[in-house]
Each structure stands twice: as structure tokens, then as C-alpha cells.
Write an enzyme that holds these catalytic residues in place. Structure first.
Site, PDB file in Angstrom:
ATOM      1  N   GLN A  17      90.363  74.900  -5.275  1.00 17.19           N
ATOM      2  CA  GLN A  17      90.287  75.874  -6.405  1.00 17.19           C
ATOM      3  C   GLN A  17      90.880  75.321  -7.578  1.00 17.19           C
ATOM      4  OE1 GLN A  17      91.901  79.955  -7.509  1.00 17.19           O
ATOM      5  NE2 GLN A  17      91.608  79.848  -5.205  1.00 17.19           N
ATOM      6  N   GLU A 139      97.432  77.061  -2.924  1.00 18.45           N
ATOM      7  CA  GLU A 139      98.639  78.488  -3.927  1.00 18.45           C
ATOM      8  C   GLU A 139      99.572  78.871  -3.925  1.00 18.45           C
ATOM      9  OE1 GLU A 139      96.159  80.182  -6.760  1.00 18.45           O
ATOM     10  OE2 GLU A 139      98.265  81.265  -6.596  1.00 18.45           O
ATOM     11  N   ASP A 168      96.404  77.979  -8.304  1.00 17.87           N
ATOM     12  CA  ASP A 168      95.297  77.269  -8.325  1.00 17.87           C
ATOM     13  C   ASP A 168      94.943  77.384  -9.499  1.00 17.87           C
ATOM     14  OD1 ASP A 168      95.597  76.166  -6.018  1.00 17.87           O
ATOM     15  OD2 ASP A 168      94.362  77.672  -5.054  1.00 17.87           O
ATOM     16  N   GLY A 246     108.375  94.009 -20.552  1.00 20.48           N
ATOM     17  CA  GLY A 246     108.708  93.566 -22.452  1.00 20.48           C
ATOM     18  C   GLY A 246     109.785  93.731 -22.551  1.00 20.48           C
ATOM     19  N   GLY A 247     110.252  94.831 -23.609  1.00 19.15           N
ATOM     20  CA  GLY A 247     110.323  95.282 -24.747  1.00 19.15           C
ATOM     21  C   GLY A 247     110.132  97.472 -24.338  1.00 19.15           C
TER      22      GLY A 247
HETATM   23  N1  CAO Z   1      85.238  59.484  -0.114  1.00 20.98           N
HETATM   24  C1  CAO Z   1      85.565  59.098   0.512  1.00 20.98           C
HETATM   25  N2  CAO Z   1      87.534  59.429   1.405  1.00 20.98           N
HETATM   26  C2  CAO Z   1      87.238  60.638   0.490  1.00 20.98           C
HETATM   27  C3  CAO Z   1      86.714  61.340  -0.787  1.00 20.98           C
HETATM   28  C4  CAO Z   1      85.173  60.387  -0.683  1.00 20.98           C
HETATM   29  N3  CAO Z   1      84.558  61.152  -1.392  1.00 20.98           N
HETATM   30  N4  CAO Z   1      86.887  62.065  -1.136  1.00 20.98           N
HETATM   31  C5  CAO Z   1      87.795  62.743   0.125  1.00 20.98           C
HETATM   32  N5  CAO Z   1      87.695  61.945   0.784  1.00 20.98           N
HETATM   33  C6  CAO Z   1      89.324  61.375   1.481  1.00 20.98           C
HETATM   34  C7  CAO Z   1      90.678  61.161   0.652  1.00 20.98           C
HETATM   35  O1  CAO Z   1      90.820  59.495  -0.176  1.00 20.98           O
HETATM   36  C8  CAO Z   1      91.596  61.437   1.542  1.00 20.98           C
HETATM   37  O2  CAO Z   1      92.166  60.349   2.532  1.00 20.98           O
HETATM   38  P1  CAO Z   1      93.372  59.685   2.849  1.00 20.98           P
HETATM   39  O3  CAO Z   1      94.364  60.909   3.428  1.00 20.98           O
HETATM   40  O4  CAO Z   1      93.596  58.584   3.177  1.00 20.98           O
HETATM   41  O5  CAO Z   1      94.398  59.924   1.728  1.00 20.98           O
HETATM   42  C9  CAO Z   1      90.930  62.802   2.979  1.00 20.98           C
HETATM   43  O6  CAO Z   1      89.777  62.667   2.192  1.00 20.98           O
HETATM   44  C10 CAO Z   1      92.023  64.218   2.411  1.00 20.98           C
HETATM   45  O7  CAO Z   1      92.174  64.519   0.719  1.00 20.98           O
HETATM   46  P2  CAO Z   1      93.156  64.953   0.995  1.00 20.98           P
HETATM   47  O8  CAO Z   1      94.508  64.542   1.452  1.00 20.98           O
HETATM   48  O9  CAO Z   1      93.480  65.613  -0.509  1.00 20.98           O
HETATM   49  O10 CAO Z   1      92.943  66.635   1.493  1.00 20.98           O
HETATM   50  P3  CAO Z   1      93.762  67.834   2.967  1.00 20.98           P
HETATM   51  O11 CAO Z   1      92.735  68.623   2.969  1.00 20.98           O
HETATM   52  O12 CAO Z   1      94.263  66.842   3.454  1.00 20.98           O
HETATM   53  O13 CAO Z   1      94.473  68.533   1.808  1.00 20.98           O
HETATM   54  C11 CAO Z   1      95.355  69.445  -0.257  1.00 20.98           C
HETATM   55  C12 CAO Z   1      93.946  69.342   1.053  1.00 20.98           C
HETATM   56  C13 CAO Z   1      94.218  70.896  -0.883  1.00 20.98           C
HETATM   57  C14 CAO Z   1      96.617  70.056   0.885  1.00 20.98           C
HETATM   58  C15 CAO Z   1      95.803  68.556  -0.998  1.00 20.98           C
HETATM   59  O14 CAO Z   1      94.436  67.431  -1.565  1.00 20.98           O
HETATM   60  C16 CAO Z   1      96.855  68.955  -1.901  1.00 20.98           C
HETATM   61  O15 CAO Z   1      97.810  68.542  -1.689  1.00 20.98           O
HETATM   62  N6  CAO Z   1      96.250  68.676  -3.675  1.00 20.98           N
HETATM   63  C17 CAO Z   1      96.690  68.432  -4.903  1.00 20.98           C
HETATM   64  C18 CAO Z   1      97.385  70.392  -5.145  1.00 20.98           C
HETATM   65  C19 CAO Z   1      95.967  71.048  -4.889  1.00 20.98           C
HETATM   66  O16 CAO Z   1      94.945  70.784  -5.829  1.00 20.98           O
HETATM   67  N7  CAO Z   1      96.512  72.365  -4.292  1.00 20.98           N
HETATM   68  C20 CAO Z   1      95.035  73.317  -3.809  1.00 20.98           C
HETATM   69  C21 CAO Z   1      94.683  73.299  -3.908  1.00 20.98           C
HETATM   70  S1  CAO Z   1      93.457  74.613  -3.634  1.00 20.98           S
HETATM   71  O17 CAO Z   1      94.991  76.390  -2.683  1.00 20.98           O
END
Ligand code: CAO
Length: 414
Positions: A17, A139, A168, A246-247
């Protein structure tokens, strides 16, 4: 009419998001946003909270309007080559992967600058540098760590998260501003820069008034909080129920029908300047001559009683009747509007804030359009891309011919 960000190319590596909120805004302003997703997998939200089996969810479609979509495995050799071309081709790279993911792919900030010194590289993470910098964040984690939850909720009750997605979508908004600011800077510096926004920081920024109150606590009780004068204040800025913050004192009061309708309530602000009209309307003209009631200071310790008296009156009217009666008296108030009511509100449809969008697989659905209105560059809302819908189109723009496209496809890079 031309779009404000026409000509700006965004390499959109965002998912879920926070990041997609940012790039959707840029797309609405006319940037060419190329959303890159993993082949065969895509943004996880495509499949989350699905209301229609095997059709992109509303979660995805409502956050990815006006974008083009391509698939690319940025970890494969030929995928990396294409990714390098994309970095050279675009103005801005936006990502919100878990900390370190871009570096693990082989695309550090240093490497990106080498490939394209004009590139603006924008990221969202849960936390800024420090002991939590490696944590993954969603979030509600951000709402809790950014000061929102500790200051939201009824007095003496548990901390609450809010329905507004301040972690988010709020951070996505902050990042969008950072990106256009960096784009402006690039017009005179000629170089790109790193733009970072942590969700904790974004939420804390939105809770600015609560840090104000934290410091005011050192100088005595917070007199506008319901805890004053009879309750206790601890060491930290407390939860304040529905007090205005607020106030001017405010509270949510019941309206006609509250027994069966969970949204038959209205927020009323007893602003000093409009108090006489409010008091007369609710049948308390006596307050205007009474020194116990006729100044804001005198009323402050009696806000609970005051709002109970206001509520006796609001309970005799619908929330819309209260709005119609109090607005001409300059009393600020707002009915508690349900999502059902907002979806049907004609004025929001007319301004394009609520729009109907057609999607080839799901049919028509409602979405929220761009809430920011530019007079010379109005936004129109176009449906989100299907997974990989524009892969070939973008590869051709990068200079790949049909046989090169067939080769990378065979290699599983797209
Ligand atoms: N090609 C190849 N690999 C890809 C890719 C692509 N096009 N797109 C994503 N990937 C890979 C990433 O490189 C990652 O690999 P590694 O773990 O080996 O580095 C893997 O996919 C998973 O990505 P991720 O760790 O970002 O995804 P997740 O589902 O495990 O985590 C989230 C999700 C949101 C917790 C994490 O991305 C995060 O903390 N983001 C920053 C904070 C944020 O934006 N949070 C808001 C989320 S909305 O509520």
C-alpha cells in the site's frame, strides 16, 4: 490540457500500500509510471482480500490506477540487464521493499548513480537508521510506533489504531512530495538524489500536536482534555477520547436513530465565537448571562455537562438536520458519514473524488480519485494494469526487438 508531470518516467518497484499510494499520485499527475512485478507472482495484493475469485482484488486495483505494468525478474542475469536499461530510461525509481532488498538485488544507491546520475531514488521503510532499521513494517505497526496508537482511544482504555491509513498511505503522500521536490531540485542542480521516508517518521509528523501536548504537560495539566480537572494525568500525553485536540472544545454526540444506526452521530465544536447561537438553539439562553457558563474558561471544567446538554438536543434531530441548523449559526460540526453514505454522495461524484472505474475482468467498481485538484491539469482515473500487460510495449521502448523479447521471455526474465 497537458498533465503537470507529463514526461516524467517513474520506475515503480513498489508493492502493497505505502509505495503504490505514492506512485499512483504521480501517475494521476501525468507521470508515466511503469510498475515492475515478479513474473507469475506480481504484487501480493493482487490476490489479497479478493472479492471475486481469480480477479485482481480491489486492494490492488484501487492503489494502482493510471500505471503501466510489466513483469521482470530483477534477480536473473537478463532481468538485471533490462533493469539497468530501465534505470537509464527513467527519472525516478520508487521502492518499498524490506530493508536491504535492493542492495541484495545488486542495485545499491551507488550503483544506481553510476548508471544514471540524474536518477531520483525514493524509498519507504518502516524505520529510519537506528536499532529497528532492519524491521519489516505494516500499517498498524507504524501507527503504534509513530505515536498514533498511544494517543488514540477512550480514556483509561486500550490504545487504538485508526481506520485512516496514516502509516501506509500517509507515508506514500510524504514520499510523493519528496520526489517532486527532488525533481524540482534537479531542474537547477542537474543531478538526482536519494529520497527516504520512514513510516514511523511519517506517522509522527501527523501526530505533531501530540508532541506539542507532551511538552505542555511539563507546565501543568492539559486543560482541554476530558481528564481536566477531575481525572489524572500521567507522564505521557494521554488518550483523549473524542476531544478536539485543538483550542476549541469538541465531542461526538448522539443524533436521532442512534439506537439502531451505528453512524447516527455528529461532531460538534463549541467554538467560543459561535457559542451564543449554539446555547440559544439548544434551549440554554440562561448560560449567556451566567458567569458559571458565559466564558470559555468557566465552561472548561464542565465540558462533559455541556456536551450532555447539547446531546439532549441533537438526539431530537437527524445528523443532517443538526448540520443544517448549526452551520448557519457558524457552529463547526460534521456528521459521522459511513462509507455507504460517502459512496453515494453526489458532490463527491461530481468532483471526481469518488469515481466509477471499469475493469476488463472485474467490471465496474468504485474508487477514490485524486483528492488534489489542479486547475490546469485535472486527473482522470484509468484502470490498473493486468499482470505484465505492458511488458512487450516497455521492452520495445527500451530498444528490444521481437527476437530479443522472445529470448528474455524464454529465459524467464519477464
Ligand atoms: N524480481 C525478483 N525479486 C523480486 C522482485 C522482482 N521483480 N520483486 C521483489 N522481489 C524480491 C525482493 O528482492 C525480496 O527478496 P530478498 O528477500 O531476497 O531480498 C523478496 O522479493 C520479498 O520482498 P519483501 O521482503 O519486500 O517482501 P515481504 O512480503 O517479505 O515484506 C513488507 C513485505 C511490506 C513487510 C516489506 O516489503 C517492508 O517492510 N517494506 C518496507 C515498509 C513498507 O513499505 N511497509 C508497508 C507495507 S503496506 O502495509
Amino acid at each position: 490540457m497537458s498533465k503537470a508531470l507529463e514526461g516524467v518516467k517513474i520506475l515503480d518497484m513498489t508493492h502493497v500500500q505505502s509505495g503504490p499510494t505514492c506512485t499512483q499520485l504521480l501517475a494521476w499527475f501525468g507521470a508515466d509510471v511503469i510498475k515492475v512485478e515478479r513474473p507469475g507472482v506480481g504484487d501480493a495484493t493482487r490476490g489479497q482480500l479478493q472479492d471475486i475469485p481469480d480477479v485482481d482484488s480491489l486492494y490492488f486495483t484501487m492503489l494502482n490506477h493510471n500505471k503501466r505494468g510489466m513483469t521482470l525478474n530483477t534477480k536473473s542475469d537478463s532481468g538485471k540487464e533490462i533493469f539497468e536499461k530501465l534505470i537509464k530510461h527513467c527519472d525516478v525509481l520508487v521502492e518499498n521493499f524490506a530493508p536491504g532488498a535492493m542492495d541484495r538485488m545488486g542495485f545499491s544507491w551507488e550503483r544506481i548513480q553510476e548508471l544514471n546520475p540524474r536518477m531520483i531514488y525514493a524509498s519507504i521503510k518502516g524505520f529510519g537508521p537506528g536499532k529497528y532499521e532492519d524491521c519489516k513494517v505494516y500499517e498498524n505497526v507504524a501507527q503504534c510506533t509513530g505515536g498514533s496508537a498511544s494517543t488514540t482511544g477512550m480514556i483509561g482504555d486500550v490504545p487504538l489504531v485508526t481506520g485512516a491509513q496514516i502509516g501506509d498511505s500517509g507515508t506514500g503522500l510524504h514520499l510523493a512530495l519528496g520526489i517532486v521536490t527532488a525533481l524540482f531540485h534537479r531542474t537547477h542542480s542537474g543531478v538526482g538524489q536519494r529520497v527516504e521516508c520512514a513510516m514511523q517518521d511519517g506517522v509522527l509528523n501527523l501526530c505533531r500536536v501530540k508532541l506539542r501536548d507532551q511538552q505542555r504537560l511539563d507546565h501543568g495539566p492539559l486543560t482541554e482534555y476530558p481528564q481536566y480537572p477531575n481525572g489524572e494525568f500521567g507522564e505521557a500525553a494521554p488518550r483523549a477520547g473524542n476531544a478536539s485536540g485543538g483550542g476549541q472544545p469538541g465531542w461526538i454526540v448522539k443524533c436521532k436513530g442512534w439506537e439502531t444506526d451505528p453512524d447516527a452521530y455528529i461532531y460538534v465544536i463549541a467554538q467560543a465565537a459561535a457559542f451564543a447561537g449554539l446555547a440559544k438553539e439548544i434551549g440554554h439562553e440562561d448560560w449567556l448571562e451566567d458567569p458559571e457558563w458565559n466564558t470559555p474558561k468557566a465552561r472548561l471544567p464542565k465540558l462533559e455537562t455541556m456536551f450532555a446538554e447539547i446531546e439532549k438536543w441533537t438526539m431530537t434531530k437527524t445528523k443532517f438536520d443538526v448540520m443544517d441548523t448549526l452551520n448557519p449559526l457558524n457552529v463547526p460540526c460534521g456528521p459521522i458519514l459511513s462509507m455507504k453514505e460517502l459512496a453515494a454522495e453526489p458532490s463527491l461524484r461530481e468532483t471526481g473524488t469518488v469515481v466509477e472505474v471499469d475493469h476488463p475482468e472485474r467490471g465496474k467498481y468504485l474508487s477514490i480519485g485524486n483528492p488534489i485538484k489542479l486547475s490546469a491539469s485535472p486527473s482522470d482515473v484509468k484502470r490498473s494494469p493486468l499482470l505484465g500487460e505492458h511488458t512487450d510495449e516497455v521492452l520495445r521502448e527500451l530498444g528490444l526487438d521481437d527476437s530479443a523479447i522472445a529470448t528474455v521471455r524464454e529465459a524467464g526474465a519477464v
